[in-house]
Design an enzyme around this catalytic site. Sequence first.
Site, PDB file in Angstrom:
ATOM      1  N   TYR A  67       0.822  -1.221   0.000  1.00 52.25           N
ATOM      2  CA  TYR A  67       0.000   0.000   0.000  1.00 52.25           C
ATOM      3  C   TYR A  67       0.850   1.262   0.000  1.00 52.25           C
ATOM      4  O   TYR A  67       0.643   2.179  -0.807  1.00 52.25           O
ATOM      5  CB  TYR A  67      -0.929  -0.010   1.222  1.00 52.25           C
ATOM      6  CG  TYR A  67      -1.690   1.275   1.428  1.00 52.25           C
ATOM      7  CD1 TYR A  67      -2.792   1.578   0.643  1.00 52.25           C
ATOM      8  CD2 TYR A  67      -1.301   2.197   2.401  1.00 52.25           C
ATOM      9  CE1 TYR A  67      -3.490   2.762   0.821  1.00 52.25           C
ATOM     10  CE2 TYR A  67      -1.995   3.371   2.587  1.00 52.25           C
ATOM     11  CZ  TYR A  67      -3.091   3.656   1.798  1.00 52.25           C
ATOM     12  OH  TYR A  67      -3.777   4.836   1.968  1.00 52.25           O
ATOM     13  N   ASP A  92       0.819   6.943  10.429  1.00 51.63           N
ATOM     14  CA  ASP A  92       1.764   5.887  10.814  1.00 51.63           C
ATOM     15  C   ASP A  92       3.173   6.142  10.294  1.00 51.63           C
ATOM     16  O   ASP A  92       4.122   5.512  10.750  1.00 51.63           O
ATOM     17  CB  ASP A  92       1.243   4.517  10.346  1.00 51.63           C
ATOM     18  CG  ASP A  92       0.869   4.502   8.882  1.00 51.63           C
ATOM     19  OD1 ASP A  92       1.723   4.865   8.038  1.00 51.63           O
ATOM     20  OD2 ASP A  92      -0.268   4.138   8.551  1.00 51.63           O
ATOM     21  N   GLU A 112      -1.429  15.531   9.599  1.00 53.32           N
ATOM     22  CA  GLU A 112      -2.200  14.414  10.183  1.00 53.32           C
ATOM     23  C   GLU A 112      -3.053  14.992  11.304  1.00 53.32           C
ATOM     24  O   GLU A 112      -2.566  15.748  12.149  1.00 53.32           O
ATOM     25  CB  GLU A 112      -1.235  13.344  10.710  1.00 53.32           C
ATOM     26  CG  GLU A 112      -1.800  12.378  11.746  1.00 53.32           C
ATOM     27  CD  GLU A 112      -2.930  11.477  11.232  1.00 53.32           C
ATOM     28  OE1 GLU A 112      -2.796  10.899  10.148  1.00 53.32           O
ATOM     29  OE2 GLU A 112      -3.958  11.386  11.940  1.00 53.32           O
ATOM     30  N   ASP A 143      -5.881  19.627  10.590  1.00 50.48           N
ATOM     31  CA  ASP A 143      -6.870  19.202   9.599  1.00 50.48           C
ATOM     32  C   ASP A 143      -6.354  19.550   8.197  1.00 50.48           C
ATOM     33  O   ASP A 143      -6.158  20.722   7.872  1.00 50.48           O
ATOM     34  CB  ASP A 143      -8.183  19.943   9.904  1.00 50.48           C
ATOM     35  CG  ASP A 143      -9.317  19.530   8.961  1.00 50.48           C
ATOM     36  OD1 ASP A 143      -9.025  19.052   7.849  1.00 50.48           O
ATOM     37  OD2 ASP A 143     -10.473  19.704   9.351  1.00 50.48           O
ATOM     38  N   ASP A 161      -3.651   9.837   2.323  1.00 52.98           N
ATOM     39  CA  ASP A 161      -3.583   8.494   2.917  1.00 52.98           C
ATOM     40  C   ASP A 161      -4.570   8.457   4.063  1.00 52.98           C
ATOM     41  O   ASP A 161      -4.231   8.614   5.229  1.00 52.98           O
ATOM     42  CB  ASP A 161      -2.153   8.238   3.409  1.00 52.98           C
ATOM     43  CG  ASP A 161      -2.051   6.934   4.186  1.00 52.98           C
ATOM     44  OD1 ASP A 161      -2.913   6.060   3.995  1.00 52.98           O
ATOM     45  OD2 ASP A 161      -1.104   6.798   4.985  1.00 52.98           O
ATOM     46  N   SER A 162      -5.819   8.246   3.729  1.00 53.73           N
ATOM     47  CA  SER A 162      -6.895   8.338   4.723  1.00 53.73           C
ATOM     48  C   SER A 162      -7.410   6.963   5.098  1.00 53.73           C
ATOM     49  O   SER A 162      -7.137   5.976   4.422  1.00 53.73           O
ATOM     50  CB  SER A 162      -8.055   9.148   4.142  1.00 53.73           C
ATOM     51  OG  SER A 162      -8.741   8.380   3.178  1.00 53.73           O
ATOM     52  N   ASP A 164     -11.039   4.732   5.727  1.00 49.81           N
ATOM     53  CA  ASP A 164     -12.205   4.597   4.852  1.00 49.81           C
ATOM     54  C   ASP A 164     -13.240   5.694   5.117  1.00 49.81           C
ATOM     55  O   ASP A 164     -13.218   6.335   6.169  1.00 49.81           O
ATOM     56  CB  ASP A 164     -12.824   3.203   5.041  1.00 49.81           C
ATOM     57  CG  ASP A 164     -11.942   2.119   4.436  1.00 49.81           C
ATOM     58  OD1 ASP A 164     -11.488   2.305   3.301  1.00 49.81           O
ATOM     59  OD2 ASP A 164     -11.707   1.118   5.121  1.00 49.81           O
TER      60      ASP A 164
END
Lengths: 287, 287
Positions: A67, A92, A112, A143, A161-162, A164
């Site tokens: 990913y 992460d 993030e 944000d 990179d969120s 769902d």
Amino acid sequence: MDKLKNNWFSEACEMWPGATFSFEVKKILHSEKSDYQDILVCESTSLGKVLVLDGIIQCTEKDEFSYQEMISFLPLCCHKNPEKVLIVGGGDGGVAREVAKHPKVKEIVQVEIDAKVIEVSKKYLPFMAVGFDSPKLKLHVGDGFEFMKNHSQEFDVIITDSSDPVGPAVNLFQENYFALMKSALRPNGIVCSQAGTVWNDLELVSNTLKFCKNQFPKATYGYATVPTYPSGQIGFVIGSLDSEIKFDEPQLVLTSEDEKAMNLKYYNSEIHKAAFVLPTFVKNHLA
Amino acid sequence: MDKLKNNWFSEACEMWPGATFSFEVKKILHSEKSDYQDILVCESTSLGKVLVLDGIIQCTEKDEFSYQEMISFLPLCCHKNPEKVLIVGGGDGGVAREVAKHPKVKEIVQVEIDAKVIEVSKKYLPFMAVGFDSPKLKLHVGDGFEFMKNHSQEFDVIITDSSDPVGPAVNLFQENYFALMKSALRPNGIVCSQAGTVWNDLELVSNTLKFCKNQFPKATYGYATVPTYPSGQIGFVIGSLDSEIKFDEPQLVLTSEDEKAMNLKYYNSEIHKAAFVLPTFVKNHLA
């Protein structure tokens, strides 16, 4: 932690009713409720360490590289000169780790929203959080949506990179988010967003792609295989301000030596092209 | 049926310890122990009808087309003139359904060891068992291994649609099986076998490919995404007696009209090429 039974964690979600993936837990390393979500880090028996947010697997040590490499290198290698990159989400650190590898990237800004995810990743998931150590990176807690309102025409590539589209990430799948990203891009800029899978939710993929197409002269959908995500894969919507772009022709072509030097375990220049080749039912639905 | 708890079926196997896929069962349609294996057919809440053999999901109504089309059309379209085809296994009828679609196929011979699987599929899984109705097909109940000993140089393509290498199919993953298939092929013949997935068992893939390479002048590995298989994909080892073959250049190139006329929902000529493009860690391991 109500989903942990007999040391097995089961991932259940309204997005994929009637089917679930489970893994055996050796040890719970961390569990807390942040201002934004439930955060769980486990040591599993077969997948290494696992990060779970709001009950949904975000990454496992076994397969996260697939990913992280693909959401980063697909857009970066579509761009002729991706000097300045914005990462939205990615708490992460795995996407920052990958973006920093690209030889043309000079500056990475990451926004993030959840400081706790960063903190927990630094403590328990160093194989990803190593990305935060890059001297190219400026990390902001906040944000991404608000951040971009004050940064117009600044980035060559924006990677979202969120999680769902249930919970804190729901706004990142709307058309106004694509419009905002467009305003934050330099000429010929490119965006790449996590966008769900064709097997579980073809309508989500279709809608996200439509929002992107409404804002960008060129847009497409590609995917990577990630066995611990629902349906075993994850997709990306990519949009470009360059109307001449050919998404399946990478601007940076990597040799086997490059792949080794950059420690790329999934991405290569051939898989870049193949990522955009879709099964017939998907091709027809998205046409 | 000891794995059915609270109307959820969980697929556990020594081949993928510590992780499992589960689906919700609406109704058990059939359950028996044949001479060869446990056979279970369920109506599920989200995947349609599901065939389970010895506790492992063989196919679901939702995604079986992906597997059946790819294991059939990859080898068929690699061959210039696949007139006579042998199917070993494939007791649900799905592969016969696909093979019969290819315009150059004149004759299909199928050898399935378990008559009960055929019977149950005809009763409960007509969307696959429709394959048995093809006038091109001759269906035999018996051991494919033994069958081939009496049929030398007879087939253009041999497709092995087996279960995993635990239980009755274990012999189909050995080198002497590839040697036997070779003896049953006409000049320039092609074999294609289900061969496991790179994420769960790279050594199995690697060994199966090695056995094939030891017997055939050209051999390769390709894959398809199938969300209800472990790791969300399935792979195929393909070998050819034609030393000039280029597996990624299909001999029959399909138009959109062809795809529609043949009701192909997954396979197309572009995905044929992409099926052989492998992630870096796989490419390096199999090199």
